[in-house]
Design an enzyme around this catalytic site. Structure first.
Site: not given
Length: 420
Positions: A227, A229, A260, A295, A327
């Site tokens: 994942e 970011k 995400d 986020d 999430d």
């Protein structure tokens, strides 16, 4: 129980959609097979049970002090049971490594399948699958903001061992539940200010991941995901595990790429990435969140971007190669309600996507008839998908419309408020 009111509304909706060749019964059969992975960490504000006194780190923050947060694994399972009872369909639970259920005093590099045995027994009783995540934060060895890319080999090895053990736990989950476990790795590594050397930490991360994935695990039991970011609190200037890094890594190592919704620039959309990645990736993992001012992990609602993601998955037949997990974490509202709102919103978005005349819209697009394409998509926004949703909920034995809220409020009164 399906009331006459719900049945009659469904029959009218069924006829309306049938005019465009959309079989609502078939659509509901498809929806029934979709599993949403409900994230355990909404229930206790990402505290976990390995060391509850450890401060939450890794750029993660939960705001709010709504009463009733789970304090033990039993309380968390109790809350999850209530949430699942209000969500139509059979789904999965996503566990983080810190949610061990054991009386042993263990560190992150000592976790074993037996520390999660009670979770497995519970999941089997409930008919649920399990997903997993190593917890590369909220630990003294992550306090300086680095884990798998740490320049200190001893610390790096600690996190490598933690992730290796996490994969074995994922394999255990898959074998025991009969449902493939997705084990997803996210790390907070990065610099607050501008670094001199951006390459060396990424080389260390690449080598660490290669060592973690060295042991082959049957994909029938466990699938690995990585994942990315864009930036985080404490890593505003540089994140080691960027989107570009993990795309390259996932595609060259045959791993799932985790997207995400809150991990990109505010003007980027995950929905626009799915079709491109699907051409080259064997599978994708979605972390469905709602980024407000980036986020912030707000509770998922059925907004435009969620609907676009659902459309991409349905229109391009990507549901078979995409794993959907939620999430978000909000401590300012009832935590059980947050789960229910988020999961039901995701399912409703998918239902609406299934209930669009996809082939006709594609035909219009190919012919260049953009006027009809726009007009029809707009008109379908007011088609009676709500009647189909109500029927689906009733047929699955969960409350119709806002009736679920009364159950949550009663649960709050009888259970949550007594935890104070």
């Amino acid at each position: 129980m399906i009331t006459s009111e719900v049945q009659e509304a469904y029959e009218l909706a069924k006829k309306a959609y049938a005019k465009y060749g959309i079989d609502t019964d078939r659509v509901l059969d498809q929806l029934k097979n979709i599993k949403i992975s409900l994230h355990c960490w909404q229930g206790d504000d990402v505290r976990g049970f390995i060391n509850k006194d450890q401060a939450l780190t890794g750029g993660i923050a939960v705001t709010g002090n709504y009463p009733g947060a789970a304090r033990t694994p039993d309380e968390l399972r109790q809350d999850l049971e209530k949430a699942f009872s209000l969500i139509p369909g059979k789904h999965k639970l996503n566990l983080h490594a810190i949610y061990v259920d054991t009386d042993e005093k263990i560190d992150f590099d000592e976790i074993e399948p037996r520390h999660y045995q009670k979770w497995v027994e519970w999941a089997k009783e409930q008919g649920l699958g399990l997903d997993f995540n190593p917890t590369c934060f909220s630990h003294p060895k992550a306090d300086d903001g680095f884990t798998l890319s740490h320049p200190n080999k001893e610390i790096r090895d600690f996190w490598i061992e933690h992730c290796k053990r996490s994969r074995k736990i994922g394999e255990y989950f898959g074998k025991e539940t009969g449902q493939t476990c997705v084990t997803n790795i996210w790390i907070p590594d990065g610099y607050k200010d501008i670094p001199v050397d951006r390459l060396a930490p990424r080389k260390r991360l690449e080598e660490a991941l290669d060592e973690i994935f060295e042991e082959e695990i049957d994909p029938k039991f466990n699938l690995d995901a990585v994942e990315s970011k864009l930036f985080g609190i404490g890593s505003e200037s540089y994140v080691v595990g960027s989107h570009e890094f993990y795309i390259g890594y996932a595609l060259t190592r045959n791993k799932l790429i985790c997207l995400d919704m809150g991990h990109f620039h505010p003007t980027e959309t995950v929905s626009n990435k799915l079709s491109a990645l699907s051409l080259y990736s064997n599978g994708m993992l979605l972390h469905v969140s709602r980024p407000v001012r980036w986020d912030s992990d707000h509770v998922v609602i059925m907004d435009d971007e969620l609907q676009e993601i659902a459309r991409e998955l349905v229109v391009n037949n990507l549901l078979e190669k995409t794993y959907i997990g939620l999430d978000f974490f909000d401590g300012s509202i009832n935590r059980v309600a947050a789960w229910v709102i988020g999961a039901r919103s995701m399912l409703k978005a998918l239902l609406r996507a299934f209930l669009e005349p996809i082939e006709l819209l594609k035909e219009m697009e190919l012919k260049g008839d953009y006027t009809s394409r726009l007009a029809l998509r707009e008109e379908f926004k007011s088609y009676p998908f709500g009647a189909v949703w109500d029927y689906y909920c009733a047929s699955q034995g969960v409350p119709v419309r806002e009736e679920w809220l009364a159950e949550v409020k009663n649960y709050e009164k009888e259970v949550l408020l007594k935890r104070i």
